[in-house]
Design a protein around this motif. Structure first.
Motif, PDB file in Angstrom:
ATOM      1  N   THR A 185     -13.025 -13.568 -31.360  1.00  0.00           N
ATOM      2  CA  THR A 185     -12.810 -12.847 -30.117  1.00  0.00           C
ATOM      3  C   THR A 185     -13.601 -11.550 -30.122  1.00  0.00           C
ATOM      4  O   THR A 185     -14.103 -11.114 -31.154  1.00  0.00           O
ATOM      5  CB  THR A 185     -11.314 -12.533 -29.916  1.00  0.00           C
ATOM      6  N   GLN A 195      -2.390 -15.520 -21.619  1.00  0.00           N
ATOM      7  CA  GLN A 195      -2.950 -15.155 -22.917  1.00  0.00           C
ATOM      8  C   GLN A 195      -1.821 -14.811 -23.890  1.00  0.00           C
ATOM      9  O   GLN A 195      -1.792 -15.289 -25.022  1.00  0.00           O
ATOM     10  CB  GLN A 195      -3.871 -13.961 -22.702  1.00  0.00           C
ATOM     11  N   VAL A 251      -6.203  -8.257 -28.801  1.00  0.00           N
ATOM     12  CA  VAL A 251      -5.689  -9.583 -29.131  1.00  0.00           C
ATOM     13  C   VAL A 251      -5.510  -9.709 -30.642  1.00  0.00           C
ATOM     14  O   VAL A 251      -4.460 -10.109 -31.134  1.00  0.00           O
ATOM     15  CB  VAL A 251      -6.644 -10.675 -28.606  1.00  0.00           C
ATOM     16  N   THR A 268      -8.787 -17.411 -25.303  1.00  0.00           N
ATOM     17  CA  THR A 268      -7.997 -16.800 -24.228  1.00  0.00           C
ATOM     18  C   THR A 268      -8.837 -15.897 -23.345  1.00  0.00           C
ATOM     19  O   THR A 268      -8.326 -15.279 -22.423  1.00  0.00           O
ATOM     20  CB  THR A 268      -6.829 -15.983 -24.803  1.00  0.00           C
TER      21      THR A 268
END
Lengths: 325, 326
Positions: free
Chosen positions: B214, B192, B219, B184
């Protein structure tokens, strides 16, 4: 798509017209065909009558105007030498040249792409290095010399194939072709190989460069992450991407093949357009030279159009109708 | 059966043999992910988190090579597995989603081609069945009118839509494990959010294990069950998501969390960890973070072992900040 093609056709007409002007003026301001054609013992009156017959007494722009009017009717003038329509002379020779050029092109693709892709996939291998070194020879050795060497080795020393002419031909759609008979094929092989060597090297280099670039793209890694077989990745995912530059360049080079065939045709006495134009240039046979050049212009224009259409099929990102704006 | 995790990585070592020397991109990383579990793999650029992902699928390109450790997928060690075996697993049992959606789909092949081939590579079904499944999967990831869109080329999709297609391709064969490499990062925040929601729902429903690579802590905070923090190719800290984010123990994790802008008072300079990431070519024997760490002393120059200073937490540090965490 159709809008694009119509627009391109209109542009093409303009290109052909401008070329006709350049070619006609260019050819008509060099040399004097009268000296070559008239009987040396002819008197002044006869010479003048001869000049008048050919229309050479009129000013150049008037000559061009008549040429243009006749050209629109499909008449590009009569050959000074053969006293036949120049167009007919050339059209008779077109199948031989096209046959040679197409076979040479096919050889370049069939041999060049696999070798290039292989060299791109294994850039450090011994075989790849040999392929690339050989392709440099293909680029740098002059066509006429290679042609003569081929004749010497394969025709004279080994006696494997004949060294000149088209051999037996067979008729297809009323046109004579060599590739339809075994004897004709044997005649065709050496000149076609000679003509294709340069393009073959070009294809090898293009395919290698394309492969080297494409294999490192994310979408190839993603294809591997999808669990696709090596064959599927190479023959579909990779090939379709490297074909884009190959088709573009080869399409444009096809015109070059026809032009280069002048040398090969001369070396192998292949009765095509190239041989005709060499003879016409030697004899200052202006109508034949002009007609030849006009036909080459038309061929180039058509090839460019076909390449654009093919390109849009291969690369969906090129949308022909988008070119409107 | 149920106690065998979907994926257990043990002491994974992936090194890159370059002309300048050996870069230890992944140096002794261990973690495990169970059915339906989501693990966030966090680290800054060059910390080896992507290489870890590629190592699991056996997709490390030369000069990189997995030199040690085990990747146990449902109990089967994938390191040293044959290429045919890996080909069978990839895209079928283990799927991967890449970082840049603009680059992962082949530009000259239609979406349906790229989806159907993924089904046909692993299952002997008719093309029509494969097409149908592709269409259903596209609908599942939220592509409107999938029947029509399938006939389009990648360039006719936006970035977010392409990533959905890539995710749909990953889901096609109902894998046991998905490795998502910053999927994302290239997308805007609203997209996202949707994709994170879909991913979470999917794992809960189908029991797929998910590794979400990530550098965005926000997130991971909303998505993952547990988290592994990597630094310079090594695991720094590992634990459940709430434990690690609320009470970080490794000085690097503390610094990382401190750098999140939300933790600072308005008008103050943003906190940053002093110094730079060390070169992977010349990693010290001891802690790779010692040059930047305020707690470092002579003990840090020795090779650090993984310890468990707090129950359920793995930390590679000789000065775990347990008091600071409390």
């Amino acid at each position: 798509m159709s809008v694009f093609i119509i627009r391109r056709l209109m542009q093409s007409v303009l290109v052909v017209w401008i070329m006709s002007l350049l070619v006609f003026v260019g050819v008509n301001i060099v040399g004097d065909p009268v000296d070559m054609l008239v009987n040396p013992e002819a008197d002044q009156a006869e010479i003048e009558r001869f000049i008048k017959d050919l229309g050479l007494d009129r000013p150049l722009h008037e000559q061009y105007w008549y040429f243009l009017l006749n050209a629109l009717k499909g008449d590009l003038g009569n050959s000074f030498i053969f006293n036949q329509p120049a167009l007919k002379l050339i059209v008779q020779r077109i199948p031989a040249t096209f046959e040679l050029a197409i076979v040479a092109l096919l050889m370049a693709i069939i041999v060049g792409i696999p070798l290039g892709v292989y060299a791109g996939l294994k850039p450090d291998g011994k075989i790849s290095k040999t392929i690339m070194a050989t392709s440099i020879l293909g680029f740098s050795l002059p066509t006429f010399w290679v042609g003569m060497m081929m004749i010497m080795v394969f025709a004279v020393m080994l006696g494997w194939s004949p060294s000149y002419g088209r051999g037996e031909t067979a008729s297809l759609f009323g046109i004579e072709f060599s590739f339809l008979t075994w004897n004709g094929l044997r005649h065709l092989f050496l000149p076609a190989l000679n003509l294709s060597l340069f393009k073959m090297s070009l294809v090898i280099r293009l395919a290698r460069a394309g492969t080297r670039e494409v294999v490192h793209q994310d979408y190839i890694k993603f294809a591997r992450a999808k669990g696709l077989s090596q064959n599927r990745i190479i023959f579909v995912h990779l090939m379709k991407n490297i074909m884009i530059p190959v088709v573009t360049v080869l399409g444009l080079e096809f015109g070059g093949l026809i032009a280069f065939s002048v040398v090969t045709e001369t070396v192998f006495s292949w009765p095509g357009m190239g041989k005709l134009i060499i003879d016409a240039l030697n004899n200052l046979d202006r109508p034949v030279v002009v007609a030849y050049l006009m036909i080459i212009v038309v061929i180039f224009v058509v090839i460019n159009l076909v390449v654009d259409v093919l390109y849009s099929i291969l690369d969906p990102r090129v949308r022909l109708q988008d070119l409107k704006g | 059966m149920s106690d065998v995790p979907t994926l257990a990585v043990e002491n994974l070592e992936t090194h890159f043999f370059t002309k300048a020397g050996v870069a230890k991109a992944v140096d002794g990383v261990s973690f495990s992910v169970g059915r339906g579990e989501i693990m966030g793999l966090v680290g800054e650029s060059g910390s080896g988190k992507s290489v870890t992902g590629f190592s699991i699928l056996g997709l490390v390109d030369p000069p990189g090579r997995v030199v040690g450790g085990k990747v146990l997928f449902n109990g089967e060690d994938l390191i040293g597995a044959s290429e045919q075996r890996m080909q069978k697993l990839r895209g079928n049992k283990i799927a991967m989603i890449f970082q840049d959606p603009m680059m992962t789909l082949n530009p000259v092949l239609r979406i349906d081609t790229q989806m159907i081939e993924t089904v046909l590579a692993h299952e002997k079904v008719s093309k029509e069945t494969a097409r149908q499944r592709s269409r259903d999967t596209l609908a599942q990831v939220g592509i409107p009118s999938p029947e029509e869109r399938m006939r389009a080329y990648p360039h006719q999709f936006s970035g977010g839509m392409r990533q959905r297609v890539a995710i749909a391709i990953a889901l096609l064969n109902k894998p046991d494990l998905i490795v998502a490499d910053e999927p994302t990062t290239a997308l805007d925040v609203t997209i996202q959010g949707q994709i994170l929601y879909e991913a979470q729902k999917l794992c809960r429903e189908t029991g797929t294990a998910l590794i979400w690579i990530t550098h965005d802590l926000a997130v991971v905070a909303g998505l993952a069950d547990k988290i592994s923090v990597m630094y310079a190719g090594r695991l720094a800290e590992q634990g459940t998501i709430d434990d690690v984010l609320d009470h970080p123990v490794h000085p690097y994790t503390i610094g990382l969390l401190g750098s999140v802008p939300g933790h600072n008072t308005r008008g103050q300079r943003l906190y940053q960890i002093p110094g730079m990431t060390p070169s992977l070519l010349s990693l010290p024997d001891g802690c790779a973070f010692k040059e930047r760490c305020e707690f470092s002393d002579a003990a840090c120059a020795l090779r650090q072992e993984i310890t468990e200073p707090v129950p359920g937490r793995a930390v590679r540090c000789c000065h775990p900040q347990i008091e600071a965490a409390r």
